[in-house]
Design a protein around this motif. Structure first.
Motif, mmCIF file in Angstrom:
data_model
loop_
_atom_site.group_PDB
_atom_site.id
_atom_site.type_symbol
_atom_site.label_atom_id
_atom_site.label_comp_id
_atom_site.label_asym_id
_atom_site.label_seq_id
_atom_site.Cartn_x
_atom_site.Cartn_y
_atom_site.Cartn_z
ATOM 1 N N GLU A 32 0.391 -0.927 -0.209
ATOM 2 C CA GLU A 32 0.428 -0.067 -0.149
ATOM 3 C C GLU A 32 0.443 0.886 0.115
ATOM 4 O O GLU A 32 2.111 1.005 0.977
ATOM 5 N N ASN A 33 0.452 2.570 -0.563
ATOM 6 C CA ASN A 33 1.295 3.824 -0.757
ATOM 7 C C ASN A 33 0.218 4.737 0.877
ATOM 8 O O ASN A 33 -0.197 5.016 0.214
ATOM 9 N N ASP A 34 1.541 4.804 1.497
ATOM 10 C CA ASP A 34 1.250 5.677 2.324
ATOM 11 C C ASP A 34 1.429 7.374 1.993
ATOM 12 O O ASP A 34 1.784 7.856 3.302
ATOM 13 N N ASN A 35 2.104 7.565 1.472
ATOM 14 C CA ASN A 35 2.356 8.506 0.938
ATOM 15 C C ASN A 35 1.509 9.389 0.439
ATOM 16 O O ASN A 35 0.789 9.263 -1.049
ATOM 17 N N ALA A 36 1.097 10.201 1.325
ATOM 18 C CA ALA A 36 0.065 11.240 0.907
ATOM 19 C C ALA A 36 0.827 12.421 0.292
ATOM 20 O O ALA A 36 1.328 12.801 0.332
ATOM 21 N N PRO A 37 -0.557 12.760 -0.723
ATOM 22 C CA PRO A 37 -0.445 13.924 -1.436
ATOM 23 C C PRO A 37 0.243 15.393 -0.943
ATOM 24 O O PRO A 37 -0.834 15.692 0.490
ATOM 25 N N VAL A 38 0.994 16.001 -0.683
ATOM 26 C CA VAL A 38 1.860 16.875 -0.771
ATOM 27 C C VAL A 38 0.713 18.771 -0.638
ATOM 28 O O VAL A 38 0.328 18.219 -1.943
ATOM 29 N N ALA A 39 0.332 18.807 0.138
ATOM 30 C CA ALA A 39 -0.483 19.958 0.086
ATOM 31 C C ALA A 39 -0.343 21.186 -0.249
ATOM 32 O O ALA A 39 0.354 21.696 0.824
#
Length: 135
Positions: A32-39
């Motif tokens: 699972e890709n846990d890299n949340a997009p940087v706001a």
């Protein structure tokens, strides 16, 4: 009712049949890709667009509309305060976007929305108009 061996055998078969499901779940969690997009900071993005499109009348008008719709208020202690003032400066400096009387209306609108920082707005717009006339 049944022998203990029967129950142990049933538990063992069910555990073996459940192993692929458990491994599939663990694998999906691991991949699972846990890299949340940087706001991104929308005001900083708008500032970049204003600088990039300073010679394109349609794009700069879109940026101006976005600014007047979303960013007319800004507190002096905001982390985006200096970016906000720079956007005002760039809008006021751009002769493609507004004439001098429109800049004055823009300044008055911002001063009405932000009475606590009216002096800074007036200074920034005045500086832009001085630089505008030198060009």
């Amino acid at each position: 009712m049944f022998d203990l061996f029967f129950y142990v055998l049933c538990w063992l078969v069910m555990f073996i049949l459940a192993l692929p499901i458990m491994f599939a779940g663990l694998l999906s969690v691991a991949l699972e890709n846990d890299n949340a997009p940087v706001a991104a900071n929308p005001l900083a993005e708008l500032h970049k667009e204003v600088l990039a499109y300073k010679d394109n009348k349609e794009k700069i008008k879109e940026c101006y509309k976005t600014f007047t719709d979303k960013f007319t208020k800004c507190a002096q202690n905001s982390p985006n305060y200096n970016i906000w003032l720079e956007i005002i400066y760039n809008f006021s400096l751009n002769p493609i976007l507004m004439e001098t009387d429109e800049v004055a209306k823009f300044r008055d609108m911002l001063e009405d929305e932000n009475p606590s920082i009216a002096k800074q707005i007036q200074t920034k717009v005045g500086t832009a108009l001085q630089h505008r006339e030198k060009k």
